[in-house]
Design a protein around this motif. Structure first.
Motif, PDB file in Angstrom:
ATOM      1  N   TRP A  26       0.822  -1.216   0.000  1.00 38.53           N
ATOM      2  CA  TRP A  26       0.000   0.000   0.000  1.00 38.53           C
ATOM      3  C   TRP A  26       0.854   1.264   0.000  1.00 38.53           C
ATOM      4  O   TRP A  26       0.343   2.365  -0.264  1.00 38.53           O
ATOM      5  CB  TRP A  26      -1.002   0.000   1.150  1.00 38.53           C
ATOM      6  CG  TRP A  26      -0.453  -0.066   2.544  1.00 38.53           C
ATOM      7  CD1 TRP A  26      -0.462  -1.147   3.376  1.00 38.53           C
ATOM      8  CD2 TRP A  26       0.153   0.996   3.289  1.00 38.53           C
ATOM      9  NE1 TRP A  26       0.105  -0.833   4.583  1.00 38.53           N
ATOM     10  CE2 TRP A  26       0.494   0.483   4.561  1.00 38.53           C
ATOM     11  CE3 TRP A  26       0.444   2.329   3.021  1.00 38.53           C
ATOM     12  CZ2 TRP A  26       1.115   1.242   5.549  1.00 38.53           C
ATOM     13  CZ3 TRP A  26       1.068   3.102   3.999  1.00 38.53           C
ATOM     14  CH2 TRP A  26       1.397   2.552   5.246  1.00 38.53           C
ATOM     15  N   ARG A  57       0.595   3.875  -2.870  1.00 37.22           N
ATOM     16  CA  ARG A  57      -0.408   4.951  -2.909  1.00 37.22           C
ATOM     17  C   ARG A  57       0.193   6.293  -2.481  1.00 37.22           C
ATOM     18  O   ARG A  57      -0.218   7.347  -2.973  1.00 37.22           O
ATOM     19  CB  ARG A  57      -1.580   4.590  -1.990  1.00 37.22           C
ATOM     20  CG  ARG A  57      -2.718   5.615  -1.995  1.00 37.22           C
ATOM     21  CD  ARG A  57      -3.821   5.178  -1.048  1.00 37.22           C
ATOM     22  NE  ARG A  57      -4.933   6.123  -1.014  1.00 37.22           N
ATOM     23  CZ  ARG A  57      -6.011   6.041  -1.781  1.00 37.22           C
ATOM     24  NH1 ARG A  57      -6.132   5.059  -2.652  1.00 37.22           N
ATOM     25  NH2 ARG A  57      -6.976   6.939  -1.673  1.00 37.22           N
ATOM     26  N   ASN A  72      -9.283   0.936   5.195  1.00 36.26           N
ATOM     27  CA  ASN A  72      -9.832   0.463   3.921  1.00 36.26           C
ATOM     28  C   ASN A  72      -8.774   0.455   2.826  1.00 36.26           C
ATOM     29  O   ASN A  72      -8.788  -0.414   1.947  1.00 36.26           O
ATOM     30  CB  ASN A  72     -11.016   1.334   3.492  1.00 36.26           C
ATOM     31  CG  ASN A  72     -12.256   1.063   4.317  1.00 36.26           C
ATOM     32  OD1 ASN A  72     -12.448  -0.043   4.829  1.00 36.26           O
ATOM     33  ND2 ASN A  72     -13.111   2.067   4.461  1.00 36.26           N
ATOM     34  N   ILE A  73      -7.863   1.410   2.879  1.00 32.76           N
ATOM     35  CA  ILE A  73      -6.777   1.460   1.887  1.00 32.76           C
ATOM     36  C   ILE A  73      -5.879   0.236   2.044  1.00 32.76           C
ATOM     37  O   ILE A  73      -5.542  -0.430   1.059  1.00 32.76           O
ATOM     38  CB  ILE A  73      -5.973   2.766   2.040  1.00 32.76           C
ATOM     39  CG1 ILE A  73      -6.827   3.958   1.595  1.00 32.76           C
ATOM     40  CG2 ILE A  73      -4.673   2.709   1.235  1.00 32.76           C
ATOM     41  CD1 ILE A  73      -6.267   5.309   1.974  1.00 32.76           C
ATOM     42  N   LYS A  85      -6.680  -2.597   3.373  1.00 31.94           N
ATOM     43  CA  LYS A  85      -7.461  -3.769   2.988  1.00 31.94           C
ATOM     44  C   LYS A  85      -7.527  -3.928   1.472  1.00 31.94           C
ATOM     45  O   LYS A  85      -7.515  -5.043   0.947  1.00 31.94           O
ATOM     46  CB  LYS A  85      -8.877  -3.652   3.566  1.00 31.94           C
ATOM     47  CG  LYS A  85      -9.691  -4.938   3.446  1.00 31.94           C
ATOM     48  CD  LYS A  85     -10.998  -4.833   4.214  1.00 31.94           C
ATOM     49  CE  LYS A  85     -11.757  -6.148   4.130  1.00 31.94           C
ATOM     50  NZ  LYS A  85     -13.038  -6.095   4.887  1.00 31.94           N
ATOM     51  N   SER A  86      -7.576  -2.807   0.751  1.00 37.17           N
ATOM     52  CA  SER A  86      -7.678  -2.864  -0.715  1.00 37.17           C
ATOM     53  C   SER A  86      -6.408  -3.428  -1.361  1.00 37.17           C
ATOM     54  O   SER A  86      -6.442  -3.838  -2.525  1.00 37.17           O
ATOM     55  CB  SER A  86      -7.969  -1.466  -1.277  1.00 37.17           C
ATOM     56  OG  SER A  86      -6.843  -0.616  -1.176  1.00 37.17           O
ATOM     57  N   TYR A  87      -5.309  -3.419  -0.620  1.00 35.16           N
ATOM     58  CA  TYR A  87      -4.045  -3.941  -1.150  1.00 35.16           C
ATOM     59  C   TYR A  87      -3.771  -5.375  -0.711  1.00 35.16           C
ATOM     60  O   TYR A  87      -2.721  -5.923  -1.030  1.00 35.16           O
ATOM     61  CB  TYR A  87      -2.876  -3.047  -0.711  1.00 35.16           C
ATOM     62  CG  TYR A  87      -2.692  -1.820  -1.572  1.00 35.16           C
ATOM     63  CD1 TYR A  87      -1.804  -1.824  -2.656  1.00 35.16           C
ATOM     64  CD2 TYR A  87      -3.398  -0.648  -1.315  1.00 35.16           C
ATOM     65  CE1 TYR A  87      -1.634  -0.703  -3.448  1.00 35.16           C
ATOM     66  CE2 TYR A  87      -3.237   0.479  -2.103  1.00 35.16           C
ATOM     67  CZ  TYR A  87      -2.351   0.452  -3.164  1.00 35.16           C
ATOM     68  OH  TYR A  87      -2.185   1.574  -3.945  1.00 35.16           O
ATOM     69  N   GLU A  88      -4.684  -5.992   0.010  1.00 35.52           N
ATOM     70  CA  GLU A  88      -4.464  -7.368   0.467  1.00 35.52           C
ATOM     71  C   GLU A  88      -4.315  -8.310  -0.723  1.00 35.52           C
ATOM     72  O   GLU A  88      -5.027  -8.200  -1.724  1.00 35.52           O
ATOM     73  CB  GLU A  88      -5.637  -7.832   1.349  1.00 35.52           C
ATOM     74  CG  GLU A  88      -5.638  -7.193   2.732  1.00 35.52           C
ATOM     75  CD  GLU A  88      -6.797  -7.674   3.585  1.00 35.52           C
ATOM     76  OE1 GLU A  88      -7.614  -8.475   3.078  1.00 35.52           O
ATOM     77  OE2 GLU A  88      -6.899  -7.246   4.750  1.00 35.52           O
TER      78      GLU A  88
END
Length: 261
Positions: A142, A145, A241-242, A244-247
């Motif tokens: 992450w 980002r 949430n950021i 989590k989006s990269y899991e």
């Protein structure tokens, strides 16, 4: 090149410590015996060399930075510390029973030459255990980002698994296995993705200094802007949430275990 190592080496041990879990995994994959002699190539300040040595194994630690080795000697002056590199160890043929290289291959200048050299100094049936990350794994961080250019430059210098496997094969060594490693929340060694679960770690200038991507590759403006955005997302709660989006299931880092036939 040495200047880069020396710069990173300043106060390095304040944030870069041997992680107990990673130490156990290195020992597991190396499978050493108390009668052997082992090499830590690109040993830096010797944190992992020392940690494994304390378990009853004899080590040689080789690094191109005099500053790093000076700190290593303060850590443990009973280990054989030497100036050298993966491409030119200065050791005789068939000297060591096994080799570890932790977060170092991206600093090597020539993968093919390095593995040929490491095979030369390794005894038959000896193992090489490399701990690294691949560009594909790093795409899933992450951190991309907030520090896209820094991560892009980091990935550019990081050899792919195919490149490493090919260099190992070209040297006459054989890749036996690979194992994924996922960052644990309580990680003790503060390398690049140490803050996967603890983004606030990147606000610490000392931690950033001990990470070569931040201390050598980064643009100060990008870092300042990225840290400001990260701090805002931590404060407003968006960071969860950021992250989590990269899991993903690629692993964050990788053990590559090779053997001399």
């Amino acid at each position: 090149m040495n200047a880069k190592y020396d710069n990173i080496g300043i106060n390095y041990n304040s944030t870069r410590k041997a992680d107990s879990f990673l130490t156990k995994q290195l020992v597991k994959h190396l499978n050493p015996n108390s009668e052997g002699i082992y090499l830590d190539i690109g040993c830096g300040t010797g944190n992992y060399t020392n940690a494994i040595s304390k378990k009853g194994y004899s080590f040689i630690g080789i690094d191109p930075s005099e500053l790093m080795l000076e700190k290593a000697k303060l850590l443990n002056n009973t280990i054989d510390w030497r100036i050298g590199s993966a491409e030119n160890t200065g050791l005789s043929d068939n000297t060591v029973d096994g080799i570890i290289g932790s977060l170092t291959i991206h600093h090597w200048t020539d993968l093919n030459k390095a593995f040929i050299e490491l095979k030369r100094v390794l005894k038959p049936r000896g193992r090489i255990v490399i701990f690294t990350s691949t560009p594909k794994q790093m795409e899933g961080y992450w951190l991309n980002r907030y520090f896209p250019k820094m991560l892009q430059d980091s990935m550019a210098q990081m050899p792919s698994l195919n490149a490493v496997s090919e260099a190992i094969s070209n040297s006459g060594l054989t890749v036996k296995q690979t194992h994924k490693y996922f960052i644990k929340p309580n990680i003790e060694d503060k390398f690049l993705y140490c803050g996967k679960h603890q983004p606030e770690l990147y606000f610490d200038a000392q931690i950033r200094h001990g990470i070569s991507s931040f201390s050598d590759l980064s643009n100060q403006t990008e870092v300042e802007i990225g840290l400001a955005k990260l701090k805002q997302d931590v404060l407003n709660g968006k960071i969860d949430n950021i992250i989590k989006s990269y899991e993903n299931d690629l692993g964050d880092y990788l053990y590559i275990i090779a053997e001399k036939n």
